[in-house]
Design an enzyme around this catalytic site. Structure first.
Site, PDB file in Angstrom:
ATOM      1  N   TYR A  57      37.624  40.127  58.985  1.00 24.23           N
ATOM      2  CA  TYR A  57      36.745  40.259  57.816  1.00 24.23           C
ATOM      3  C   TYR A  57      35.430  40.945  58.155  1.00 24.23           C
ATOM      4  O   TYR A  57      34.821  41.571  57.286  1.00 24.23           O
ATOM      5  CB  TYR A  57      36.551  38.901  57.124  1.00 24.23           C
ATOM      6  CG  TYR A  57      37.788  38.568  56.318  1.00 24.23           C
ATOM      7  CD1 TYR A  57      38.046  39.213  55.118  1.00 24.23           C
ATOM      8  CD2 TYR A  57      38.740  37.690  56.816  1.00 24.23           C
ATOM      9  CE1 TYR A  57      39.206  38.974  54.411  1.00 24.23           C
ATOM     10  CE2 TYR A  57      39.911  37.432  56.116  1.00 24.23           C
ATOM     11  CZ  TYR A  57      40.131  38.077  54.914  1.00 24.23           C
ATOM     12  OH  TYR A  57      41.294  37.860  54.222  1.00 24.23           O
ATOM     13  N   ARG A  60      36.333  44.461  57.744  1.00 27.90           N
ATOM     14  CA  ARG A  60      36.449  44.798  56.314  1.00 27.90           C
ATOM     15  C   ARG A  60      35.072  44.911  55.668  1.00 27.90           C
ATOM     16  O   ARG A  60      34.854  45.731  54.777  1.00 27.90           O
ATOM     17  CB  ARG A  60      37.321  43.773  55.594  1.00 27.90           C
ATOM     18  CG  ARG A  60      38.776  43.836  56.070  1.00 27.90           C
ATOM     19  CD  ARG A  60      39.708  43.142  55.134  1.00 27.90           C
ATOM     20  NE  ARG A  60      39.900  43.891  53.899  1.00 27.90           N
ATOM     21  CZ  ARG A  60      40.444  43.384  52.791  1.00 27.90           C
ATOM     22  NH1 ARG A  60      40.841  42.133  52.776  1.00 27.90           N
ATOM     23  NH2 ARG A  60      40.578  44.109  51.711  1.00 27.90           N
ATOM     24  N   VAL A  97      38.192  42.685  46.308  1.00 24.49           N
ATOM     25  CA  VAL A  97      37.171  41.959  47.074  1.00 24.49           C
ATOM     26  C   VAL A  97      36.151  42.935  47.663  1.00 24.49           C
ATOM     27  O   VAL A  97      35.289  42.548  48.438  1.00 24.49           O
ATOM     28  CB  VAL A  97      37.820  41.134  48.221  1.00 24.49           C
ATOM     29  CG1 VAL A  97      38.788  40.113  47.658  1.00 24.49           C
ATOM     30  CG2 VAL A  97      38.511  42.026  49.250  1.00 24.49           C
ATOM     31  N   HIS A 117      39.999  36.978  43.300  1.00 26.61           N
ATOM     32  CA  HIS A 117      40.443  36.861  44.699  1.00 26.61           C
ATOM     33  C   HIS A 117      39.270  36.739  45.666  1.00 26.61           C
ATOM     34  O   HIS A 117      39.449  36.885  46.875  1.00 26.61           O
ATOM     35  CB  HIS A 117      41.316  38.064  45.080  1.00 26.61           C
ATOM     36  CG  HIS A 117      42.617  38.100  44.328  1.00 26.61           C
ATOM     37  ND1 HIS A 117      43.376  39.236  44.184  1.00 26.61           N
ATOM     38  CD2 HIS A 117      43.293  37.129  43.660  1.00 26.61           C
ATOM     39  CE1 HIS A 117      44.457  38.962  43.468  1.00 26.61           C
ATOM     40  NE2 HIS A 117      44.429  37.700  43.129  1.00 26.61           N
ATOM     41  N   CYS A 161      21.195  32.651  49.811  1.00 28.10           N
ATOM     42  CA  CYS A 161      21.524  33.869  50.544  1.00 28.10           C
ATOM     43  C   CYS A 161      21.251  33.675  52.025  1.00 28.10           C
ATOM     44  O   CYS A 161      20.232  33.111  52.399  1.00 28.10           O
ATOM     45  CB  CYS A 161      20.662  35.007  49.995  1.00 28.10           C
ATOM     46  SG  CYS A 161      21.096  36.585  50.675  1.00 28.10           S
ATOM     47  N   THR A 215      45.810  48.495  38.113  1.00 28.80           N
ATOM     48  CA  THR A 215      46.626  47.389  38.629  1.00 28.80           C
ATOM     49  C   THR A 215      48.103  47.741  38.453  1.00 28.80           C
ATOM     50  O   THR A 215      48.494  48.333  37.454  1.00 28.80           O
ATOM     51  CB  THR A 215      46.334  46.057  37.901  1.00 28.80           C
ATOM     52  OG1 THR A 215      46.878  46.124  36.594  1.00 28.80           O
ATOM     53  CG2 THR A 215      44.852  45.769  37.810  1.00 28.80           C
ATOM     54  N   ASN A 240      46.404  53.571  34.689  1.00 32.74           N
ATOM     55  CA  ASN A 240      46.885  53.470  36.067  1.00 32.74           C
ATOM     56  C   ASN A 240      47.494  54.797  36.507  1.00 32.74           C
ATOM     57  O   ASN A 240      47.978  55.564  35.684  1.00 32.74           O
ATOM     58  CB  ASN A 240      47.935  52.346  36.178  1.00 32.74           C
ATOM     59  CG  ASN A 240      48.093  51.851  37.593  1.00 32.74           C
ATOM     60  OD1 ASN A 240      47.103  51.690  38.313  1.00 32.74           O
ATOM     61  ND2 ASN A 240      49.325  51.605  38.023  1.00 32.74           N
ATOM     62  N   LEU A 241      47.469  55.052  37.795  1.00 27.52           N
ATOM     63  CA  LEU A 241      48.034  56.296  38.330  1.00 27.52           C
ATOM     64  C   LEU A 241      49.546  56.329  38.138  1.00 27.52           C
ATOM     65  O   LEU A 241      50.115  57.355  37.789  1.00 27.52           O
ATOM     66  CB  LEU A 241      47.666  56.388  39.824  1.00 27.52           C
ATOM     67  CG  LEU A 241      47.833  57.729  40.519  1.00 27.52           C
ATOM     68  CD1 LEU A 241      47.058  58.830  39.817  1.00 27.52           C
ATOM     69  CD2 LEU A 241      47.372  57.609  41.973  1.00 27.52           C
ATOM     70  N   GLU A 242      50.195  55.212  38.390  1.00 26.22           N
ATOM     71  CA  GLU A 242      51.656  55.113  38.278  1.00 26.22           C
ATOM     72  C   GLU A 242      51.986  54.271  37.039  1.00 26.22           C
ATOM     73  O   GLU A 242      51.152  53.492  36.581  1.00 26.22           O
ATOM     74  CB  GLU A 242      52.222  54.372  39.506  1.00 26.22           C
ATOM     75  CG  GLU A 242      51.736  54.894  40.842  1.00 26.22           C
ATOM     76  CD  GLU A 242      52.396  56.206  41.211  1.00 26.22           C
ATOM     77  OE1 GLU A 242      53.458  56.492  40.628  1.00 26.22           O
ATOM     78  OE2 GLU A 242      51.835  56.942  42.034  1.00 26.22           O
TER      79      GLU A 242
END
Ligand SMILES: [Zn+2]
Length: 271
Positions: A57, A60, A97, A117, A161, A215, A240-242
């Site tokens: 993480y 990431r 995320v 998520h 924080c 999505t 969406n692309l697809e």
């Protein structure tokens, strides 16, 4: 100008961030040093090897800090602001995320935003579950502890924080200021309950427009949101692309890149 709709729910997924260069678990290159996703994204994996999980993480977080919101994130942030100003109630639900919505907004009222998520910009105490805005990276890719403060990550309003690097145990794992127990990323891992689903369903059953952006329609519970909204009488649209797997749930299906199709679509919301 007035919106043609009074209550709008937006859902976003990986497709809105792909033009920003965000890699996902589902990319063939997205696996990190050939670790199985379960090793780095499950409570069992964290228990077994918290150092490995924090290395993953931390990388990431560093990667998230290197990419920027694209035209689709920015158009959506502007539209949500303008819609709220005009009296329309909005909710943005993201499966991502990557913090890019947070950064496109600067500051977003938390009641209008659910990261189902979790997000890379928060950590939580493993003992009492208290959540902190946490922009620190604790390890680099070569297992060396680093002190890298991702300055442009947004701080969640209302959260404590971690302004300075928290205390760490002998392994380098950050410890929570509340209980001095292990901090973990505030990411929803396999086997864990997504954030805010009840609130999302409540809004979906009262909205008059539902828009799904980027999505694929195969990750639940989000894949079922369009059906919930449609059954409740909302107009449903997918960008969406697809072609999406749950395409029958949508009245309107728009195919193309998010940075073009999202701003185009948002313009049509206004009368
Ligand atoms: Zn605690």
């Amino acid at each position: 100008m007035e919106s043609r709709y009074k209550r709008i729910v937006f859902l976003t997924g990986a497709g809105i961030s792909s033009e920003s260069g965000v890699r996902t678990f589902r990319d063939s290159q997205g696996l990190w040093e050939e670790h199985k996703v379960e090793e780095v994204a499950s409570p069992q994996g964290f228990k077994r090897d918290p150092v490995l999980v924090w290395k993953f993480y931390s990388m990431r977080r560093i990667q998230a800090n290197e990419v920027h919101p694209n035209k689709a994130h920015i158009a959506l942030a502007d539209a949500l602001h303008n819609l709220e100003q005009s009296g329309c109630r909005t909710l943005l639900i993201t499966q991502n995320v990557d913090t890019l919505h947070e950064r496109a907004f600067g500051a977003l009222p938390s009641k209008n935003f659910i990261d189902i998520h979790g997000t890379l910009s928060r950590s939580k105490c493993t003992k009492c579950q208290k959540v902190f805005s946490d922009r620190w990276c604790y390890f680099d890719g070569k297992s060396q502890p680093v002190q890298n403060h991702a300055d442009n990550l947004w701080s969640h309003p209302g959260l404590q924080c971690l302004l300075s690097m928290p205390r760490r145990n002998a392994q380098g794992i950050p410890l929570s200021p509340c209980c001095s127990d292990l901090l973990r990323p505030d990411i929803v891992w396999f086997g864990e309950k997504p954030h805010g689903v009840e609130h999302a369903i409540e809004q979906l059953t009262t909205c008059d427009l539902f828009v799904s952006i980027g999505t694929s329609g195969n990750v639940y519970p989000a894949a079922g949101f369009a059906t919930v909204a449609r059954k409740a009488g909302a107009h449903t649209a997918s960008i969406n692309l697809e072609p999406t797997e749950n395409s029958s749930a949508f009245h309107e299906r728009i195919q193309g890149v998010a940075s073009e199709k999202v701003p185009e679509f948002l313009k049509k919301i206004w009368q």
